[in-house]
Each structure stands twice: as C-alpha cells, then as structure tokens.
Write an enzyme that holds these catalytic residues in place. Structure first.
Site, PDB file in Angstrom:
ATOM      1  CB  THR A 125      -0.939   0.041   1.222  1.00  0.00           C
ATOM      2  OG1 THR A 125      -1.756   1.201   1.147  1.00  0.00           O
ATOM      3  CG2 THR A 125      -0.179   0.085   2.539  1.00  0.00           C
TER       4      THR A 125
ATOM      5  CG  ASP B  84      -9.977  -2.560  -3.020  1.00  0.00           C
ATOM      6  OD1 ASP B  84      -9.189  -1.633  -3.249  1.00  0.00           O
ATOM      7  OD2 ASP B  84     -11.116  -2.616  -3.516  1.00  0.00           O
TER       8      ASP B  84
HETATM    9  P1  IMP Z   1      -8.451   1.730  -1.405  1.00  0.00           P
HETATM   10  O1  IMP Z   1      -8.753   0.492  -0.637  1.00  0.00           O
HETATM   11  O2  IMP Z   1      -7.097   2.256  -1.060  1.00  0.00           O
HETATM   12  O3  IMP Z   1      -8.698   1.547  -2.880  1.00  0.00           O
HETATM   13  O4  IMP Z   1      -9.439   2.833  -0.842  1.00  0.00           O
HETATM   14  C1  IMP Z   1     -10.654   3.188  -1.438  1.00  0.00           C
HETATM   15  C2  IMP Z   1     -11.079   4.554  -1.000  1.00  0.00           C
HETATM   16  O5  IMP Z   1     -11.780   4.449   0.221  1.00  0.00           O
HETATM   17  C3  IMP Z   1      -9.957   5.560  -0.789  1.00  0.00           C
HETATM   18  O6  IMP Z   1     -10.366   6.832  -1.237  1.00  0.00           O
HETATM   19  C4  IMP Z   1      -9.757   5.575   0.709  1.00  0.00           C
HETATM   20  O7  IMP Z   1      -9.328   6.839   1.168  1.00  0.00           O
HETATM   21  C5  IMP Z   1     -11.158   5.260   1.194  1.00  0.00           C
HETATM   22  N1  IMP Z   1     -11.056   4.486   2.429  1.00  0.00           N
HETATM   23  C6  IMP Z   1     -10.573   3.235   2.570  1.00  0.00           C
HETATM   24  N2  IMP Z   1     -10.594   2.870   3.863  1.00  0.00           N
HETATM   25  C7  IMP Z   1     -11.081   3.917   4.534  1.00  0.00           C
HETATM   26  C8  IMP Z   1     -11.282   4.163   5.915  1.00  0.00           C
HETATM   27  O8  IMP Z   1     -11.017   3.351   6.801  1.00  0.00           O
HETATM   28  N3  IMP Z   1     -11.785   5.377   6.227  1.00  0.00           N
HETATM   29  C9  IMP Z   1     -12.081   6.314   5.290  1.00  0.00           C
HETATM   30  N4  IMP Z   1     -11.890   6.148   4.001  1.00  0.00           N
HETATM   31  C10 IMP Z   1     -11.376   4.949   3.616  1.00  0.00           C
END
Ligand code: IMP
Length: 194
Positions: free
Chosen positions: A14, A73
């Site tokens: 990540t 994800d």
């Molecule tokens: P990814 O898993 O990194 O693709 O995240 C997807 C989207 O959801 C991103 O814009 C993250 O900032 C948001 N996101 C993921 N987990 C959280 C969380 O725990 N709190 C708030 N936003 C989240």
C-alpha cells in the site's frame, strides 16, 4: 537467556500511510509488524466486489515481491446510493471527495452506510481473504481531523453522530472494518505457523 521479543515482519502493499498506521497499531499485540512495500503498486481491476479486487492485486503484486504479502481493498457503501461509491471508492474520492458525497445525499433521509475491507494474503500458493464491515451512517457535514478518506463523514453505530475523523487510531481500531480484518488475519497467521 535472551528474552527479546521478535517482531514478525510482513509486507503490506500500500502507499496509504493511514492504512499502515492502523494495521500496525492493531498488530502490536500479536508481535507482528506490517512493512509498507515500496517496490510494487496495487493494480486495481474493475470488479463487483472488494475481494476480487484484492485477490487480483495480491497475485499481481507477488510477481514483483516474490514473497508473502498482504494487500487490502476497502470501500464505503451507501444504501440510498445503491452501494455507491463501493468498489469505486478510490476514484469517487479523488473526483468528488466528501463534499461530493454529501451533495449527492443533500435531500436524503436514509443515511445508512457501511465500510468494508477485503484483506488478502498470498504467498505464491495460499490465498486467504478476510472480509469485514463496520455499519454506521453518513452525517450531514465533515467533522474531525483524524483518519483519512471518508472518515470525516462516517459515523459508526453507537457513536452518536461522532465521525471516525473525530477519534484517534486506537478508537477507530476498536470497531473498524480494517482492524477486524487485520485481527482475523493475525490470528489465522499465527495459528498457521504453529
Ligand atoms: P483503497 O482500498 O485504497 O482503494 O481505498 C478506497 C477509497 O476508500 C480511498 O479513497 C480511501 O481513502 C477510502 N477508504 C478506505 N478505507 C477507509 C477508511 O477506513 N476510512 C475512510 N476512508 C477509507
């Protein structure tokens, strides 16, 4: 006798420092440390659920990492928006942000939503995915300075309107989708190693 405790280090693919901080705060008590991968990128496919996205990304990252790794994800699923932004959470956050979600819900009374996290472990042979959720609601304005992403507009059940953005990592980790998935992983991993 050497009583030093050895931390088990596991690669977490990540570039999100917030995710690493949350995972490591939780994993301390299992003597596990997640190390941010700087070599591989998370390749995201378009899919209908988060586990397909994380499993594909895990297989892909393995080609570069050549060792055991974790990838996750996550997404925010809003009931009145038919689950949007869901699997499109990253793109939606980049394009419309929290203000955009609040705008879409301006006239909406049903504020139910949940966060989901799909966490995949892959070591070249075993693929194991942990999926966890936290339920809550979308509040009417952004609140708080902690966390990241959608945290300022999401209030988990039992928080009386307080957002994830208003609690520090340890508080969010008490109930969050991510902490539950990482905890399940740590228990499974230590059990597998025995
Ligand atoms: P990814 O898993 O990194 O693709 O995240 C997807 C989207 O959801 C991103 O814009 C993250 O900032 C948001 N996101 C993921 N987990 C959280 C969380 O725990 N709190 C708030 N936003 C989240």
């Amino acid at each position: 006798m050497n009583l030093a405790t050895f931390m088990e280090k596991i690669t977490l693919v990540t570039h999100n420092k917030g995710k690493i901080a949350e995972a490591n705060e939780l994993a301390k008590r299992f003597d596990i440390e997640f190390v941010m991968s700087e070599t591989s990128k998370k390749l995201e496919i378009q899919a209908e659920n988060l586990s397909d996205v994380s499993e594909f990304a895990a297989r892909n990252a393995f080609v570069v990492e050549r060792g055991p790794l974790l990838i996750e994800d996550s997404g925010l699923f809003v009931k009145s928006l038919n689950g949007f932004p869901g699997v499109y959470s990253a793109q939606a956050f980049a394009q419309i942000g929290n203000a955009g979600i609040l705008k879409l819900m301006e006239e909406t009374k049903d504020r139910d939503a949940y966060f989901e996290c799909a966490l995949s472990f892959f070591d070249g042979k075993t693929m194991k995915t942990f999926v966890e959720r936290v339920s809550g609601s979308i509040i009417f304005e952004e609140k708080g300075r902690y966390g990241f992403g959608y945290d300022p507009i999401f209030s988990p059940e039992g928080y009386n309107g307080k957002s994830f953005g208003e609690v520090q990592i340890a508080g969010k980790n008490g109930i969050s989708h991510r902490s539950k998935a990482f905890e399940a992983f740590c228990k499974w991993y230590l059990d597998e190693k025995r």
